[in-house]
Design a protein around this motif. Structure first.
Motif, PDB file in Angstrom:
ATOM      1  N   GLY A 143       0.801  -1.231   0.000  1.00  7.78           N
ATOM      2  CA  GLY A 143       0.000   0.000   0.000  1.00  7.78           C
ATOM      3  C   GLY A 143       0.831   1.276   0.000  1.00  7.78           C
ATOM      4  N   GLN A 144       2.144   1.161   0.227  1.00  2.92           N
ATOM      5  CA  GLN A 144       2.971   2.381   0.213  1.00  2.92           C
ATOM      6  C   GLN A 144       3.256   2.818  -1.230  1.00  2.92           C
ATOM      7  N   THR A 145       3.791   4.036  -1.352  1.00  5.59           N
ATOM      8  CA  THR A 145       3.966   4.613  -2.686  1.00  5.59           C
ATOM      9  C   THR A 145       5.440   4.626  -3.097  1.00  5.59           C
ATOM     10  N   LEU A 146       5.671   4.355  -4.370  1.00  6.11           N
ATOM     11  CA  LEU A 146       7.030   4.273  -4.921  1.00  6.11           C
ATOM     12  C   LEU A 146       7.107   5.118  -6.185  1.00  6.11           C
ATOM     13  N   LEU A 147       8.182   5.885  -6.313  1.00  2.31           N
ATOM     14  CA  LEU A 147       8.482   6.564  -7.570  1.00  2.31           C
ATOM     15  C   LEU A 147       9.710   5.892  -8.196  1.00  2.31           C
ATOM     16  N   ILE A 148       9.564   5.512  -9.468  1.00  2.00           N
ATOM     17  CA  ILE A 148      10.704   4.928 -10.187  1.00  2.00           C
ATOM     18  C   ILE A 148      11.198   5.984 -11.162  1.00  2.00           C
ATOM     19  N   ARG A 149      12.342   6.545 -10.858  1.00  2.77           N
ATOM     20  CA  ARG A 149      12.883   7.651 -11.673  1.00  2.77           C
ATOM     21  C   ARG A 149      13.810   7.056 -12.725  1.00  2.77           C
ATOM     22  N   GLY A 150      13.375   7.138 -13.986  1.00  5.33           N
ATOM     23  CA  GLY A 150      14.024   6.376 -15.068  1.00  5.33           C
ATOM     24  C   GLY A 150      13.145   5.175 -15.379  1.00  5.33           C
ATOM     25  N   GLY A 151      11.823   5.417 -15.368  1.00  9.99           N
ATOM     26  CA  GLY A 151      10.838   4.333 -15.461  1.00  9.99           C
ATOM     27  C   GLY A 151      10.871   3.580 -16.769  1.00  9.99           C
ATOM     28  N   THR A 152      11.309   4.218 -17.857  1.00  5.86           N
ATOM     29  CA  THR A 152      11.319   3.533 -19.156  1.00  5.86           C
ATOM     30  C   THR A 152      12.566   2.674 -19.366  1.00  5.86           C
ATOM     31  N   SER A 153      13.517   2.739 -18.425  1.00  2.00           N
ATOM     32  CA  SER A 153      14.702   1.867 -18.557  1.00  2.00           C
ATOM     33  C   SER A 153      14.260   0.421 -18.336  1.00  2.00           C
ATOM     34  N   ALA A 154      15.077  -0.519 -18.794  1.00  2.62           N
ATOM     35  CA  ALA A 154      14.726  -1.935 -18.616  1.00  2.62           C
ATOM     36  C   ALA A 154      14.612  -2.271 -17.127  1.00  2.62           C
ATOM     37  N   VAL A 155      15.536  -1.757 -16.316  1.00  2.27           N
ATOM     38  CA  VAL A 155      15.443  -1.993 -14.866  1.00  2.27           C
ATOM     39  C   VAL A 155      14.170  -1.338 -14.320  1.00  2.27           C
ATOM     40  N   GLY A 156      13.845  -0.155 -14.822  1.00  2.00           N
ATOM     41  CA  GLY A 156      12.630   0.534 -14.376  1.00  2.00           C
ATOM     42  C   GLY A 156      11.381  -0.286 -14.665  1.00  2.00           C
ATOM     43  N   LEU A 157      11.304  -0.835 -15.868  1.00  2.00           N
ATOM     44  CA  LEU A 157      10.129  -1.640 -16.245  1.00  2.00           C
ATOM     45  C   LEU A 157      10.033  -2.900 -15.384  1.00  2.00           C
ATOM     46  N   ALA A 158      11.200  -3.516 -15.113  1.00  2.00           N
ATOM     47  CA  ALA A 158      11.214  -4.706 -14.243  1.00  2.00           C
ATOM     48  C   ALA A 158      10.768  -4.330 -12.828  1.00  2.00           C
ATOM     49  N   THR A 159      11.162  -3.141 -12.381  1.00  2.00           N
ATOM     50  CA  THR A 159      10.795  -2.711 -11.027  1.00  2.00           C
ATOM     51  C   THR A 159       9.293  -2.453 -10.932  1.00  2.00           C
ATOM     52  N   ILE A 160       8.710  -1.869 -11.985  1.00  2.00           N
ATOM     53  CA  ILE A 160       7.249  -1.677 -11.994  1.00  2.00           C
ATOM     54  C   ILE A 160       6.570  -3.031 -11.776  1.00  2.00           C
ATOM     55  N   GLN A 161       7.009  -4.018 -12.569  1.00  2.00           N
ATOM     56  CA  GLN A 161       6.376  -5.337 -12.523  1.00  2.00           C
ATOM     57  C   GLN A 161       6.486  -5.970 -11.138  1.00  2.00           C
ATOM     58  N   LEU A 162       7.693  -5.969 -10.580  1.00  2.00           N
ATOM     59  CA  LEU A 162       7.893  -6.619  -9.277  1.00  2.00           C
ATOM     60  C   LEU A 162       7.162  -5.867  -8.167  1.00  2.00           C
ATOM     61  N   ALA A 163       7.223  -4.519  -8.203  1.00  2.00           N
ATOM     62  CA  ALA A 163       6.599  -3.723  -7.137  1.00  2.00           C
ATOM     63  C   ALA A 163       5.091  -3.957  -7.114  1.00  2.00           C
TER      64      ALA A 163
END
Ligand SMILES: NC(=O)c1ccc[n+]([C@@H]2O[C@H](COP(=O)([O-])OP(=O)(O)OC[C@H]3O[C@@H](n4cnc5c(N)ncnc54)[C@H](OP(=O)(O)O)[C@@H]3O)[C@@H](O)[C@H]2O)c1
Length: 314
Positions: A143-163
């Motif tokens: 329920g907490q909030t996360l900002l992924i700065r560099g969201g379109t990078s491959a690591v960013g996309l993977a982080t969206i999925q896992l989070a």
């Protein structure tokens, strides 16, 4: 076998395909048949001479997916076993993935229980491992909030999925308006434009994973909630030093970083359980053959479609 050998740093033309004998296994190094690997911006930096630990000639490439071709005397693995390798000096201190077979320390060979094809598997090792480690470094709760700065990078996309599998509310950034829909499609709950290293939002977040780097760090800290953590994990802007850093901006907030140098089999197992349970995938931007490695490197650096660039050895 074919290997991409770099004799001296430079542009993509310094990468040459060379015929070499397949390496021999020894007491604690096995031979891996490389089926596919991801090609990355940070490997372009290495090719250009930007990785101090790398001495040329070198076969670069920090990760690969494939199978055991010959086992070392002490290996617990079997010929034909599906493995991944990443980091541990691979492609930096020793020859890496840009070849058909590699001699890999048994400590750096990780068996994986994954049923899909090689090209799909090749998107996971470094991208998802870094994403998992970065998320762990924030200790966010459901329920907490996360900002992924560099969201379109491959690591960013993977982080969206896992989070998202952890019940975290995810906002991702891009500098490009036209990438907003793609980020929402990849699972982000919200998208913020990052313009000249300033976030175009008034919102604050419980955690921030910052891949743009030292140039956005202070602005990221300003967008943290009290008690929030920013984890600096990349330097996409290419700047290594934080200029004019005022540590008092951190009052009541925390700064950490994550580095995938130390790889743990338990985390790899955890990562693949999540990948298979939730069918996690990021887009594959383009697939190249080893012969087209120069073109692959030039493409990696373009302002391009989101997703991982993969090299297919089969
Ligand atoms: N700490 C670790 O263990 C670890 C492991 C792996 C990777 N990394 C780091 O993580 C970062 C991401 O790696 P990756 O391979 O996933 O990258 P990538 O896929 O090549 O990233 C491409 C994206 O980077 C953004 N970008 C490029 N130049 C930028 C700049 N000057 N300022 C802001 N954004 C820029 C672009 O986003 P927009 O144009 O859409 O804004 C582009 O879509 C890199 O810095 C890498 O070194 C760290």
């Amino acid at each position: 076998m074919r290997a991409v050998v770099i004799d001296k740093p430079g542009d993509s033309s310094v990468m040459n395909i060379v015929e070499r004998p397949i390496p021999e296994a020894d007491t604690d190094h096995s031979v891996m048949r490389i089926h596919a690997f991801g090609a990355h911006r940070y490997e372009v930096l290495t090719r250009e001479g930007g990785s101090p630990s790398v001495k040329f000639p070198r076969v670069i490439g920090v990760e690969a997916v494939g199978e055991i071709y010959k086992v070392s005397d002490n290996s617990k693995l079997k010929v034909g076993q599906k493995v991944i390798t990443m980091m541990g000096g691979f492609g930096r201190e020793v020859d890496g993935s840009y070849q058909e077979y590699a001699l890999v320390s048994d400590d750096n060979l990780y068996p994986v229980d994954y049923k899909g094809d090689w090209l799909t598997l090749a998107q996971y090792p470094e991208n998802f491992y870094t994403a998992l480690g970065s998320l762990k470094s924030l200790s966010l709760k459901y329920g907490q909030t996360l900002l992924i700065r560099g969201g379109t990078s491959a690591v960013g996309l993977a982080t969206i999925q896992l989070a998202k599998t952890m019940g975290i509310k995810v906002t991702a950034t891009t500098r490009r308006e036209k990438m907003v829909q793609a980020l929402l499609h990849c699972g982000a709950d919200d998208v913020v434009i990052d313009c000249d290293n300033e976030l175009k939002t008034d919102k604050d977040f419980d955690g921030i994973i910052d891949m743009v780097g030292t140039v956005t760090l202070t602005n990221s800290i300003m967008h943290l909630n009290q008690g929030g953590v920013v984890s600096l994990i990349g330097l996409l802007a290419g700047e290594w030093i934080v200029e004019n850093f005022n540590p008092f901006t951190l009052a009541g907030k925390y700064l950490t970083c994550f580095d995938s140098t130390d790889v743990h089999q338990e985390w790899i197992d955890e990562m693949f359980k999540l990948i298979q349970k939730h069918d996690l995938k990021i887009p594959i931007a383009r697939v190249f053959k080893l012969d087209d490695i120069r073109e692959a490197h030039d493409y990696v650096m373009e302002s391009r479609d989101i997703g991982q660039v993969i090299v297919d050895n089969d």
